[in-house]
Design a protein around this motif. Structure first.
Motif, PDB file in Angstrom:
ATOM      1  N   ALA A 169       0.826  -1.213   0.000  1.00  0.00           N
ATOM      2  CA  ALA A 169       0.000   0.000   0.000  1.00  0.00           C
ATOM      3  C   ALA A 169       0.857   1.259   0.000  1.00  0.00           C
ATOM      4  O   ALA A 169       0.406   2.328  -0.444  1.00  0.00           O
ATOM      5  N   TYR A 173      -0.451   4.749  -1.814  1.00  0.00           N
ATOM      6  CA  TYR A 173      -1.116   5.664  -0.873  1.00  0.00           C
ATOM      7  C   TYR A 173      -0.636   7.101  -1.085  1.00  0.00           C
ATOM      8  O   TYR A 173       0.545   7.364  -1.282  1.00  0.00           O
ATOM      9  N   LYS A 178      -7.705   9.170  -2.785  1.00  0.00           N
ATOM     10  CA  LYS A 178      -9.109   8.766  -2.695  1.00  0.00           C
ATOM     11  C   LYS A 178      -9.453   8.194  -1.318  1.00  0.00           C
ATOM     12  O   LYS A 178     -10.559   8.386  -0.816  1.00  0.00           O
ATOM     13  N   TYR A 179      -8.493   7.482  -0.705  1.00  0.00           N
ATOM     14  CA  TYR A 179      -8.740   6.833   0.581  1.00  0.00           C
ATOM     15  C   TYR A 179      -7.791   7.372   1.643  1.00  0.00           C
ATOM     16  O   TYR A 179      -6.597   7.481   1.399  1.00  0.00           O
ATOM     17  N   ASN A 180      -8.354   7.693   2.809  1.00  0.00           N
ATOM     18  CA  ASN A 180      -7.482   8.116   3.893  1.00  0.00           C
ATOM     19  C   ASN A 180      -6.985   6.887   4.660  1.00  0.00           C
ATOM     20  O   ASN A 180      -7.421   5.755   4.404  1.00  0.00           O
ATOM     21  N   GLU A 182      -7.457   5.851   7.688  1.00  0.00           N
ATOM     22  CA  GLU A 182      -8.461   5.153   8.467  1.00  0.00           C
ATOM     23  C   GLU A 182      -9.302   4.231   7.578  1.00  0.00           C
ATOM     24  O   GLU A 182      -9.606   3.094   7.959  1.00  0.00           O
ATOM     25  N   GLN A 183      -9.661   4.703   6.389  1.00  0.00           N
ATOM     26  CA  GLN A 183     -10.445   3.881   5.463  1.00  0.00           C
ATOM     27  C   GLN A 183      -9.659   2.656   4.995  1.00  0.00           C
ATOM     28  O   GLN A 183     -10.212   1.559   4.877  1.00  0.00           O
ATOM     29  N   ILE A 184      -8.373   2.856   4.743  1.00  0.00           N
ATOM     30  CA  ILE A 184      -7.535   1.741   4.307  1.00  0.00           C
ATOM     31  C   ILE A 184      -7.414   0.702   5.414  1.00  0.00           C
ATOM     32  O   ILE A 184      -7.564  -0.506   5.180  1.00  0.00           O
ATOM     33  N   ASP A 186      -9.468   0.153   7.909  1.00  0.00           N
ATOM     34  CA  ASP A 186     -10.750  -0.520   8.117  1.00  0.00           C
ATOM     35  C   ASP A 186     -11.032  -1.542   7.015  1.00  0.00           C
ATOM     36  O   ASP A 186     -11.557  -2.632   7.283  1.00  0.00           O
ATOM     37  N   ALA A 187     -10.685  -1.190   5.771  1.00  0.00           N
ATOM     38  CA  ALA A 187     -10.902  -2.120   4.661  1.00  0.00           C
ATOM     39  C   ALA A 187     -10.046  -3.378   4.827  1.00  0.00           C
ATOM     40  O   ALA A 187     -10.527  -4.504   4.638  1.00  0.00           O
TER      41      ALA A 187
END
Length: 208
Positions: A169, A173, A178-180, A182-184, A186-187
């Motif tokens: 990642a 990143y 597009k993704y912060n 925290e979103q990464i 959690d995914a």
């Protein structure tokens, strides 16, 4: 120009020297960076750099050791007070990602330049990498021992594939992407837990 005495004092500043070297390695690549360029980036004389590090390999190994030390410290700090195995794993995941995406040049070099090492230096670096992975082995093994992870899951293979995917990642990143972070995190958490946990623990993992 720095005097020999002052230069020797400066070169004892391990983190400053390694941070400057890491920036150069990240910009030019380890193979293309010369010892003279490294010394210039550190603000010291080449002879003073050689006084501490006999070769570029020695600089790279010490840099990677420091990066691993920081990563291990981040994991320990995040998990030392947590008893619940699932919470510990999630906190370790977040800590790993925080270090990985911190922008630290040493971490970037650790991920992508270790293949430049050969012989004893490479073996030393692999030993350091294994030392870090032992923390993940302990976390995953505890989860399996307590029945969270399915019996058919190979935790060693899980560790190898999981860390490899997470570390990759760092190549895509972006701070404003597009993704912060925290979103990464959690995914990754949702994909990982749904793939390895017994069904009884899916809801618990989802709600952490």
């Amino acid at each position: 120009m720095l005097s020999r005495e002052s230069a020797r004092v400066e070169v004892t500043d391990r983190e400053r020297v390694l941070a400057a070297s890491a920036r150069l390695f990240r910009e030019k690549g380890f193979e293309r960076a010369s010892v003279r360029e490294i010394a210039r980036a550190c603000g010291i004389l080449p002879g003073s750099l050689h006084y501490r590090y006999r070769s570029k390999d020695d600089i790279l190994v010490d840099m990677m050791q420091l990066a691993i030390e920081r990563t291990i410290h981040g994991i320990i700090e995040a998990t030392s007070m947590i008893q619940d195995p699932l919470k510990k794993m999630k906190s370790a995941l977040h800590a790993h990602l925080n270090v990985l995406m911190s922008g630290d040049d040493m971490v970037y070099v650790l991920l992508f330049e270790w293949r430049s090492l050969h012989g004893a230096a490479r073996e030393q670096m692999i030993a350091e990498r294994d030392r870090y992975e032992q923390y993940w082995h302990a976390i995953l093994n505890e989860l399996k021992t307590q029945g969270f992870i399915r019996k058919d899951v190979d935790v060693d293979l899980l560790r190898l594939i999981g860390l490899g995917a997470i570390n990759w990642a760092a190549t895509w990143y972006k701070d404003n992407g597009k993704y912060n972070l925290e979103q990464i995190a959690d995914a990754i958490w949702q994909m990982m837990t749904r793939g390895i946990l017994n069904m009884d623990f899916h809801d618990e993992a989802k709600n952490l």
